[in-house]
Design a protein around this motif. Structure first.
Motif, PDB file in Angstrom:
ATOM      1  N   SER A 150       0.820  -1.215   0.000  1.00  0.00           N
ATOM      2  CA  SER A 150       0.000   0.000   0.000  1.00  0.00           C
ATOM      3  C   SER A 150       0.851   1.262   0.000  1.00  0.00           C
ATOM      4  CB  SER A 150      -0.938   0.012   1.214  1.00  0.00           C
ATOM      5  OG  SER A 150      -0.214   0.181   2.433  1.00  0.00           O
ATOM      6  N   MET A 151       2.132   1.132   0.311  1.00  0.00           N
ATOM      7  CA  MET A 151       3.031   2.276   0.305  1.00  0.00           C
ATOM      8  C   MET A 151       3.440   2.683  -1.103  1.00  0.00           C
ATOM      9  SD  MET A 151       5.598   1.230   3.420  1.00  0.00           S
ATOM     10  CE  MET A 151       6.808   2.404   2.819  1.00  0.00           C
ATOM     11  N   ILE A 152       3.429   1.733  -2.015  1.00  0.00           N
ATOM     12  CA  ILE A 152       3.995   1.975  -3.349  1.00  0.00           C
ATOM     13  C   ILE A 152       3.360   3.172  -4.071  1.00  0.00           C
ATOM     14  CG2 ILE A 152       4.307   0.944  -5.638  1.00  0.00           C
ATOM     15  CD1 ILE A 152       4.756  -1.759  -4.207  1.00  0.00           C
ATOM     16  N   PRO A 153       2.026   3.348  -4.056  1.00  0.00           N
ATOM     17  CA  PRO A 153       1.450   4.515  -4.739  1.00  0.00           C
ATOM     18  C   PRO A 153       1.891   5.859  -4.160  1.00  0.00           C
ATOM     19  CG  PRO A 153      -0.224   2.839  -4.334  1.00  0.00           C
ATOM     20  CD  PRO A 153       0.978   2.424  -3.565  1.00  0.00           C
ATOM     21  N   TYR A 154       2.417   5.866  -2.944  1.00  0.00           N
ATOM     22  CA  TYR A 154       2.829   7.116  -2.307  1.00  0.00           C
ATOM     23  C   TYR A 154       4.278   7.481  -2.624  1.00  0.00           C
ATOM     24  CZ  TYR A 154      -1.426   6.681   0.507  1.00  0.00           C
ATOM     25  OH  TYR A 154      -2.730   6.576   0.918  1.00  0.00           O
ATOM     26  N   LEU A 155       4.999   6.595  -3.279  1.00  0.00           N
ATOM     27  CA  LEU A 155       6.410   6.845  -3.539  1.00  0.00           C
ATOM     28  C   LEU A 155       6.624   8.056  -4.444  1.00  0.00           C
ATOM     29  CD1 LEU A 155       7.782   3.204  -4.003  1.00  0.00           C
ATOM     30  CD2 LEU A 155       7.813   4.632  -1.942  1.00  0.00           C
ATOM     31  N   ASP A 156       5.711   8.288  -5.369  1.00  0.00           N
ATOM     32  CA  ASP A 156       5.845   9.450  -6.252  1.00  0.00           C
ATOM     33  C   ASP A 156       5.813  10.753  -5.456  1.00  0.00           C
ATOM     34  OD1 ASP A 156       6.168   8.039  -8.619  1.00  0.00           O
ATOM     35  OD2 ASP A 156       4.016   7.996  -9.054  1.00  0.00           O
ATOM     36  N   ASP A 157       5.029  10.784  -4.389  1.00  0.00           N
ATOM     37  CA  ASP A 157       4.992  11.978  -3.542  1.00  0.00           C
ATOM     38  C   ASP A 157       6.349  12.219  -2.900  1.00  0.00           C
ATOM     39  OD1 ASP A 157       2.029  12.907  -3.369  1.00  0.00           O
ATOM     40  OD2 ASP A 157       1.913  10.744  -3.104  1.00  0.00           O
ATOM     41  N   LEU A 158       7.021  11.136  -2.495  1.00  0.00           N
ATOM     42  CA  LEU A 158       8.341  11.274  -1.888  1.00  0.00           C
ATOM     43  C   LEU A 158       9.369  11.702  -2.926  1.00  0.00           C
ATOM     44  CD1 LEU A 158       8.430   8.224   0.551  1.00  0.00           C
ATOM     45  CD2 LEU A 158       7.633  10.563   0.964  1.00  0.00           C
ATOM     46  N   VAL A 159       9.244  11.177  -4.141  1.00  0.00           N
ATOM     47  CA  VAL A 159      10.148  11.583  -5.224  1.00  0.00           C
ATOM     48  C   VAL A 159       9.984  13.073  -5.508  1.00  0.00           C
ATOM     49  CG1 VAL A 159      10.669  11.325  -7.677  1.00  0.00           C
ATOM     50  CG2 VAL A 159      10.280   9.291  -6.266  1.00  0.00           C
ATOM     51  N   HIS A 160       8.745  13.538  -5.573  1.00  0.00           N
ATOM     52  CA  HIS A 160       8.485  14.958  -5.818  1.00  0.00           C
ATOM     53  C   HIS A 160       9.069  15.809  -4.697  1.00  0.00           C
ATOM     54  CE1 HIS A 160       6.449  18.584  -7.190  1.00  0.00           C
ATOM     55  NE2 HIS A 160       5.955  18.738  -5.969  1.00  0.00           N
ATOM     56  N   GLY A 168       4.471  -9.752   4.645  1.00  0.00           N
ATOM     57  CA  GLY A 168       5.446 -10.835   4.571  1.00  0.00           C
ATOM     58  C   GLY A 168       6.579 -10.587   3.591  1.00  0.00           C
ATOM     59  N   PRO A 169       7.367 -11.623   3.305  1.00  0.00           N
ATOM     60  CA  PRO A 169       8.564 -11.476   2.455  1.00  0.00           C
ATOM     61  C   PRO A 169       8.284 -10.891   1.078  1.00  0.00           C
ATOM     62  CG  PRO A 169       8.615 -13.587   3.608  1.00  0.00           C
ATOM     63  CD  PRO A 169       7.258 -12.995   3.866  1.00  0.00           C
ATOM     64  N   ASP A 170       7.280 -11.385   0.386  1.00  0.00           N
ATOM     65  CA  ASP A 170       7.025 -10.899  -0.972  1.00  0.00           C
ATOM     66  C   ASP A 170       6.590  -9.439  -0.991  1.00  0.00           C
ATOM     67  OD1 ASP A 170       7.786 -13.227  -2.136  1.00  0.00           O
ATOM     68  OD2 ASP A 170       5.781 -13.919  -2.672  1.00  0.00           O
ATOM     69  N   GLY A 171       5.797  -9.058  -0.010  1.00  0.00           N
ATOM     70  CA  GLY A 171       5.370  -7.662   0.059  1.00  0.00           C
ATOM     71  C   GLY A 171       6.544  -6.723   0.235  1.00  0.00           C
ATOM     72  N   LEU A 172       7.483  -7.109   1.095  1.00  0.00           N
ATOM     73  CA  LEU A 172       8.657  -6.276   1.322  1.00  0.00           C
ATOM     74  C   LEU A 172       9.524  -6.199   0.067  1.00  0.00           C
ATOM     75  CD1 LEU A 172      10.478  -4.598   3.109  1.00  0.00           C
ATOM     76  CD2 LEU A 172      11.417  -6.714   4.077  1.00  0.00           C
ATOM     77  N   LYS A 173       9.696  -7.307  -0.617  1.00  0.00           N
ATOM     78  CA  LYS A 173      10.504  -7.297  -1.843  1.00  0.00           C
ATOM     79  C   LYS A 173       9.866  -6.403  -2.911  1.00  0.00           C
ATOM     80  CE  LYS A 173      12.336 -11.886  -0.900  1.00  0.00           C
ATOM     81  NZ  LYS A 173      12.262 -13.330  -1.176  1.00  0.00           N
ATOM     82  N   LYS A 174       8.552  -6.451  -3.030  1.00  0.00           N
ATOM     83  CA  LYS A 174       7.874  -5.594  -4.008  1.00  0.00           C
ATOM     84  C   LYS A 174       8.091  -4.115  -3.679  1.00  0.00           C
ATOM     85  CE  LYS A 174       4.272  -8.990  -5.104  1.00  0.00           C
ATOM     86  NZ  LYS A 174       2.840  -9.348  -4.945  1.00  0.00           N
ATOM     87  N   LEU A 175       8.075  -3.779  -2.388  1.00  0.00           N
ATOM     88  CA  LEU A 175       8.296  -2.390  -1.995  1.00  0.00           C
ATOM     89  C   LEU A 175       9.716  -1.954  -2.332  1.00  0.00           C
ATOM     90  CD1 LEU A 175       7.596   0.257  -0.559  1.00  0.00           C
ATOM     91  CD2 LEU A 175       8.264  -0.848   1.602  1.00  0.00           C
ATOM     92  N   VAL A 176      10.706  -2.759  -1.972  1.00  0.00           N
ATOM     93  CA  VAL A 176      12.100  -2.401  -2.251  1.00  0.00           C
ATOM     94  C   VAL A 176      12.311  -2.271  -3.756  1.00  0.00           C
ATOM     95  CG1 VAL A 176      14.510  -3.133  -2.067  1.00  0.00           C
ATOM     96  CG2 VAL A 176      12.949  -3.468  -0.123  1.00  0.00           C
ATOM     97  N   ASP A 177      11.773  -3.193  -4.519  1.00  0.00           N
ATOM     98  CA  ASP A 177      11.880  -3.150  -5.979  1.00  0.00           C
ATOM     99  C   ASP A 177      11.285  -1.854  -6.532  1.00  0.00           C
ATOM    100  OD1 ASP A 177      13.071  -4.604  -7.982  1.00  0.00           O
ATOM    101  OD2 ASP A 177      11.531  -6.157  -8.082  1.00  0.00           O
ATOM    102  N   ALA A 178      10.113  -1.496  -6.045  1.00  0.00           N
ATOM    103  CA  ALA A 178       9.435  -0.280  -6.509  1.00  0.00           C
ATOM    104  C   ALA A 178      10.232   0.969  -6.143  1.00  0.00           C
ATOM    105  CB  ALA A 178       8.029  -0.206  -5.917  1.00  0.00           C
ATOM    106  N   CYS A 179      10.809   0.980  -4.949  1.00  0.00           N
ATOM    107  CA  CYS A 179      11.631   2.121  -4.527  1.00  0.00           C
ATOM    108  C   CYS A 179      12.837   2.279  -5.447  1.00  0.00           C
ATOM    109  CB  CYS A 179      12.092   1.931  -3.088  1.00  0.00           C
ATOM    110  SG  CYS A 179      10.806   2.205  -1.839  1.00  0.00           S
ATOM    111  N   HIS A 180      13.534   1.192  -5.709  1.00  0.00           N
ATOM    112  CA  HIS A 180      14.716   1.265  -6.572  1.00  0.00           C
ATOM    113  C   HIS A 180      14.350   1.731  -7.987  1.00  0.00           C
ATOM    114  CE1 HIS A 180      17.230  -1.658  -3.881  1.00  0.00           C
ATOM    115  NE2 HIS A 180      17.094  -0.462  -3.370  1.00  0.00           N
ATOM    116  N   ALA A 181      13.185   1.329  -8.454  1.00  0.00           N
ATOM    117  CA  ALA A 181      12.743   1.755  -9.784  1.00  0.00           C
ATOM    118  C   ALA A 181      12.553   3.263  -9.854  1.00  0.00           C
ATOM    119  CB  ALA A 181      11.444   1.036 -10.157  1.00  0.00           C
TER     120      ALA A 181
END
Length: 615
Positions: A130-140, A176-189
């Motif tokens: 659920s954090m992933i959609p908010y990453l653009d706000d942090l980038v801005h 869990g593990p997959d959720g965390l990996k998806k977040l890290v992946d999205a952040c790096h992107a």
């Protein structure tokens, strides 16, 4: 065969190898729960390890260990606890996740703009994905590194994370593990590095079955949380390997860029090779293997530069450390009640020392400690320190969970932002700080042990007795305490919140683009104290061509300042009293002039900051 010093489970095509450390047990049984129940005896290995290869076992298999055939317990090195801290462990196949960040090479340490957050209260859902959609706000905003509060498995679904009891397992309620990996992946992107807060000085009480396996703890030392972890006594090799390899686990399996190590001064080790030195060597080897920087940031109460010095010269080898003295020295300049909280701070000279050296207490007597404390950090480069106006501790350990913007006015909140972002140190924001979120951030838990719940409730009340608060702290166990701590993202779009957001964004942009603010060297920084009213940071770029004057007025009266003759003219870069930064734009006329000559006196408005450049 799996290396004996790597407890946990490793799977191949149709075989899983289970390894557990229990040096004082004569027998160990593996109790497979799902998909097919089996009870299997494990084989003893050297140094107190037990191991067993199981065919037809696969990721998703759930299991317990049964030391000396007495009672079932989860795996201390479990990578996932889908049913919580008391339930069975689940086998995780980390190779099954398809990473998309192959081109990621990290961010240089001195360029980091950190943002600390708590997964459970960052979004309404409180999950990694659920954090992933908010990453653009942090980038801005300009943030390029998030720091997650601990995500290792803790009791229930509401906790700060420092009560975690399975350091290798990712919290089930967060995804869990997959959720965390998806977040890290999205952040790096999106160009965002990811740091994780980890705890190696204690483990939480509920679900802590480590003592059933081996001597993980010692009564030789004591911490605020009870017996210390056993890093230097009998059988300590297994404990040292368990936690040192946990560091590598986060870097390798989850692609983290850095770790923040909680209270490193509470890790006691009198052996020839200190645990932190031992871990440093492992991290440097992995760094070479992975081809990207792996950062280790310490929280330390020592006020000692040895924390960030390499082991070759007697240090612990951390890349940086939190600078609490900077927070304390700044806070008492902003809040008139601050002196009551930090009795050993209160002068502008101390804030100047925090800017120019780092540690304020560097060998002087400290009333709070009833002894002399610290040594000088004047020679330590700026990127070795992380500074902040607030963090989970500074907010959450107030009885009403008040953020800085709830304690001081709008102008002083802007001053605080400028202080950390114009400093020679690595700045860190606490979630919501950038738009002056006014949600409290309380301490919260969701234990199932009634005696423990009562102890936590009474402990919080006792903790605040010394501060003479006229209200009681909210019940940490109450779900409402947790819900009230969630961010109110919608507020960032309007009113004073949007002004504060843009103020932070502009300061971060300035930090990223101005060559002076790229320079962390203290040799190129001079601090001039202007009585007890304010101070001036005089900073220059590495090539000595660009100069900045950062003028801070912390008082309620105008402050006169005369620029030096380093430049014939000075040009204004940013001024907190310009109309665009005012909560009430109709109050105008206090902004400093756009351009001034050398040796020309200027008036700096009350509670404001103004920055001038020579070009």
């Amino acid at each position: 065969m799996l290396h004996a010093k790597l407890p946990g489970v490793k799977c191949t095509a149709n075989t899983c190898t289970f390894t557990v450390w229990a040096p004082q047990k004569e027998k160990m049984l593996l109790h497979l729960i799902y998909p097919q129940e089996q009870l299997l005896e494990m084989k003893p290995l050297d140094y107190g390890y037990f191991q067993l290869e199981v065919t037809n076992a696969a990721p998703g298999t759930r299991y317990f260990y049964r030391p000396d055939d007495e009672k079932d317990f989860p795996d201390p090195a479990s990578h996932y606890q889908p049913e919580g801290v008391h339930g069975p462990s689940e086998v995780v196949d980390h190779s099954a996740y398809s990473w998309q960040d192959q081109g990621w090479r990290g961010i240089p340490l001195k360029d980091l703009i950190l943002y600390e957050l708590h997964v459970g209260t960052f979004t309404p859902e409180g999950t990694f994905e659920s954090m992933i959609p908010y990453l653009d706000d942090l980038v801005h905003l300009g943030v390029n590194a998030i720091e997650l509060m601990p995500v290792s498995q803790f009791p229930g679904g509401r906790n700060w994370g420092y009560d975690g009891v399975y350091p290798y397992a990712v919290q089930n309620s967060y995804g869990g593990p997959d959720g965390l990996k998806k977040l890290v992946d999205a952040c790096h992107a999106k160009g965002i590095a990811v740091f994780l807060d980890v705890v190696y000085n204690h483990l939480g009480p509920e679900g802590n079955y480590f003592g059933q396996f081996g001597p993980y703890f010692t009564d030789k030392y004591h911490t605020p949380w009870g017996d210390a972890l056993n890093f230097d006594g009998e059988w300590s090799d297994g404990v040292r390997d368990y936690f040192a390899n946990n560091v590598l686990h986060w870097f390798e399996k989850y692609h983290f860029d850095g770790l923040r190590l909680d209270a490193i001064h509470a890790v006691y080790d009198t052996g020839a090779v200190h645990f932190w030195e031992y871990t440093y060597g492992k991290v440097r080897q992995l760094e070479q293997k992975l081809g990207r920087p792996l950062y280790m940031i310490a929280e330390s109460d020592l006020n000692s530069p040895k924390v960030v010095k390499v082991p070759d010269v007697g240090g612990f080898g951390f890349d940086g450390q939190w600078l609490d003295d900077f927070h304390h020295a700044l806070y008492v300049m902003l809040d008139k009640e601050g002196k009551n909280r930090y009795e050993d701070f209160g002068s502008m000279q101390q804030l100047a020392k925090a800017f120019s050296e780092g540690f304020v207490h560097s060998g002087d007597y400290v009333n709070f400690r009833k002894r002399k404390h610290g040594v000088s950090s004047a020679g330590v480069s700026g990127e070795k320190f992380v500074v902040f106006n607030q963090n989970h501790d500074q907010v959450g350990n107030r009885v009403q969970g008040e953020r800085l913007c709830m304690l001081v006015d709008f102008e002083r909140t802007k001053l605080a932002a400028a202080a950390i972002l114009l400093s020679p140190y690595l700045p860190m924001l606490f979630m919501g700080e950038e738009y002056a979120d006014q949600s409290p951030f309380f301490y919260f838990v969701s234990h199932s042990d009634q005696d423990l719940i009562k102890a936590v409730q009474e402990g919080r009340k006792k903790e605040f007795e010394g501060f003479q608060w006229d209200v009681e702290p909210p019940d940490p166990q109450d779900e409402d305490t947790f819900n009230r701590s969630k961010l109110q993202w919608h507020k960032r779009q309007s009113g004073k919140h949007s002004i504060m957001l843009e103020w932070h964004r502009r300061l971060i942009e300035l930090r990223k683009t101005n060559p002076v603010l790229h320079n962390p060297s203290k040799n190129d920084l001079y601090v001039q104290v202007l009585g007890q009213q304010g101070l001036v940071l005089q900073r220059r770029s590495e090539d000595q061509l660009t100069y900045l004057l950062c003028i801070f007025n912390f008082s309620d009266e105008p402050l006169a300042f005369t620029p030096t003759d380093q430049s014939n003219q000075w040009f204004k870069v940013i001024d907190s009293k310009e109309e665009e930064w005012l909560e009430k734009p109709e109050v105008t006329g206090e902004a400093a002039p756009q351009r001034v000559d050398a040796n020309q006196e200027i008036q700096i408005a009350p509670c404001s900051v103004c920055v001038y450049s020579n070009k």
